[in-house]
Design an enzyme around this catalytic site. Structure first.
Site, PDB file in Angstrom:
ATOM      1  N   ARG A  30       0.816  -1.211   0.000  1.00 35.64           N
ATOM      2  CA  ARG A  30       0.000   0.000   0.000  1.00 35.64           C
ATOM      3  C   ARG A  30       0.851   1.262   0.000  1.00 35.64           C
ATOM      4  O   ARG A  30       0.291   2.363  -0.024  1.00 35.64           O
ATOM      5  CB  ARG A  30      -0.874   0.027   1.255  1.00 35.64           C
ATOM      6  CG  ARG A  30      -2.314  -0.417   1.036  1.00 35.64           C
ATOM      7  CD  ARG A  30      -2.943  -0.410   2.385  1.00 35.64           C
ATOM      8  NE  ARG A  30      -4.353  -0.289   2.471  1.00 35.64           N
ATOM      9  CZ  ARG A  30      -5.197  -1.310   2.595  1.00 35.64           C
ATOM     10  NH1 ARG A  30      -4.774  -2.535   2.515  1.00 35.64           N
ATOM     11  NH2 ARG A  30      -6.475  -1.083   2.794  1.00 35.64           N
TER      12      ARG A  30
ATOM     13  N   ARG B 216     -21.814  -3.368   2.897  1.00 30.80           N
ATOM     14  CA  ARG B 216     -21.352  -4.757   2.845  1.00 30.80           C
ATOM     15  C   ARG B 216     -21.264  -5.397   4.233  1.00 30.80           C
ATOM     16  O   ARG B 216     -21.041  -4.738   5.226  1.00 30.80           O
ATOM     17  CB  ARG B 216     -20.014  -4.852   2.097  1.00 30.80           C
ATOM     18  CG  ARG B 216     -18.848  -4.263   2.823  1.00 30.80           C
ATOM     19  CD  ARG B 216     -17.602  -4.290   1.935  1.00 30.80           C
ATOM     20  NE  ARG B 216     -16.461  -3.763   2.647  1.00 30.80           N
ATOM     21  CZ  ARG B 216     -15.236  -3.660   2.142  1.00 30.80           C
ATOM     22  NH1 ARG B 216     -14.990  -4.019   0.899  1.00 30.80           N
ATOM     23  NH2 ARG B 216     -14.256  -3.168   2.867  1.00 30.80           N
TER      24      ARG B 216
HETATM   25  P1  AMP Z   1      -8.339  -3.691   4.166  1.00 37.27           P
HETATM   26  O1  AMP Z   1      -9.059  -4.875   4.720  1.00 37.27           O
HETATM   27  O2  AMP Z   1      -7.323  -4.073   3.126  1.00 37.27           O
HETATM   28  O3  AMP Z   1      -9.271  -2.619   3.678  1.00 37.27           O
HETATM   29  O4  AMP Z   1      -7.502  -3.061   5.381  1.00 37.27           O
HETATM   30  C1  AMP Z   1      -8.157  -2.554   6.534  1.00 37.27           C
HETATM   31  C2  AMP Z   1      -7.211  -1.633   7.304  1.00 37.27           C
HETATM   32  O5  AMP Z   1      -6.065  -2.383   7.719  1.00 37.27           O
HETATM   33  C3  AMP Z   1      -6.653  -0.483   6.493  1.00 37.27           C
HETATM   34  O6  AMP Z   1      -7.522   0.625   6.474  1.00 37.27           O
HETATM   35  C4  AMP Z   1      -5.361  -0.207   7.255  1.00 37.27           C
HETATM   36  O7  AMP Z   1      -5.615   0.472   8.470  1.00 37.27           O
HETATM   37  C5  AMP Z   1      -4.885  -1.594   7.612  1.00 37.27           C
HETATM   38  N1  AMP Z   1      -4.039  -2.187   6.545  1.00 37.27           N
HETATM   39  C6  AMP Z   1      -4.327  -3.278   5.790  1.00 37.27           C
HETATM   40  N2  AMP Z   1      -3.337  -3.562   4.933  1.00 37.27           N
HETATM   41  C7  AMP Z   1      -2.387  -2.608   5.134  1.00 37.27           C
HETATM   42  C8  AMP Z   1      -1.135  -2.330   4.531  1.00 37.27           C
HETATM   43  N3  AMP Z   1      -0.640  -3.085   3.526  1.00 37.27           N
HETATM   44  N4  AMP Z   1      -0.427  -1.259   5.000  1.00 37.27           N
HETATM   45  C9  AMP Z   1      -0.887  -0.489   6.010  1.00 37.27           C
HETATM   46  N5  AMP Z   1      -2.082  -0.675   6.593  1.00 37.27           N
HETATM   47  C10 AMP Z   1      -2.841  -1.734   6.169  1.00 37.27           C
END
Ligand code: AMP
Length: 215
Positions: free
Chosen positions: A88, A127
């Site tokens: 990310r 969702r």
């Molecule tokens: P997601 O399920 O991918 O939408 O991730 C949910 C939350 O987890 C994000 O909003 C971030 O706070 C954290 N997160 C997930 N993946 C990452 C990543 N690769 N780098 C930093 N934070 C992450």
């Protein structure tokens, strides 16, 4: 094969990753899922990440890269990886290159799911998932056939992510625009980026992904 699904929250990365897992026996590596599991288990990583996630901000590069390295070590060398929600940031993209090289792997495709941001807020805030098997549903677009009962496993408990509210979604999108979208040129320079219309029907998106993987 090792691929990255890139796109803002709600672009369909998780749904499409699950389909590829079912069809090809690949493994989905979702740092979001790993972090949510850590929060639930109350591990030191989970305790550090919880508040950051609730605000929709990014947790530290070091934490997520360590999680990814551990997951790769735990899977068979021949099993393909689908990176979902990672990398990310540019620092994570560089770490991933090192993590893969150290394990004799390389990236085959980076697939960007393009989407209309306004539609994403509706997609995300509606969702929810089956608490038993994780199948995804949506208030407007996909309700269980029998109300209150999961189509896949018959479960009757459902859950919503605490960060799927409109305000946090806006922050998550801003994070994507500021920190994640800028890593595309890094991969474009390697000639491995493909773009798919993430607003198309789910099956059409899957077909588009399949044809990229076949090449
Ligand atoms: P997601 O399920 O991918 O939408 O991730 C949910 C939350 O987890 C994000 O909003 C971030 O706070 C954290 N997160 C997930 N993946 C990452 C990543 N690769 N780098 C930093 N934070 C992450």
């Amino acid at each position: 094969m090792n691929i990255i699904l890139l796109g803002p929250p709600g672009a369909g990365k998780g749904t499409q990753a699950q389909r590829l897992v079912e069809r090809h026996g690949m493994r989905q590596l979702s740092t979001g899922d790993m972090l949510r599991a850590a929060v639930k288990a109350g591990t030191p990583t989970g305790l550090e990440a919880k508040a950051v996630m609730e605000r929709g901000e990014l947790v530290s590069d070091a934490i997520v890269s360590a999680l990814i390295g551990d997951e790769l070590d735990a899977m068979g060398a021949d099993t393909g990886a689908i990176f979902d929600g990672y990398p990310r940031t540019e620092a994570q993209a560089r770490s991933l290159d090192e993590i893969l090289a150290a394990r004799g792997r390389k990236l085959d495709h980076v697939i960007e799911l393009g989407v209309d941001e306004d539609a994403l807020v509706e997609r995300i805030t509606g969702r929810y998932t089956c608490a038993t098997c994780g199948k995804g549903y949506h208030d407007t677009f996909e309700q269980p056939k029998v109300p209150g009962t999961c189509d896949k496993c018959g479960g009757t408990e459902f859950k919503r992510r605490p960060d799927d509210n409109a305000e946090t979604v806006r922050t998550r999108m801003a994070e994507y625009r500021a920190k994640t979208a800028p890593i595309l040129p890094f991969y474009e320079a390697q000639g491995i980026v493909s773009k798919v219309d993430g607003m198309a029907e789910m099956d059409a998106v899957t077909d588009a992904l399949e044809s990229i993987l076949a090449n």
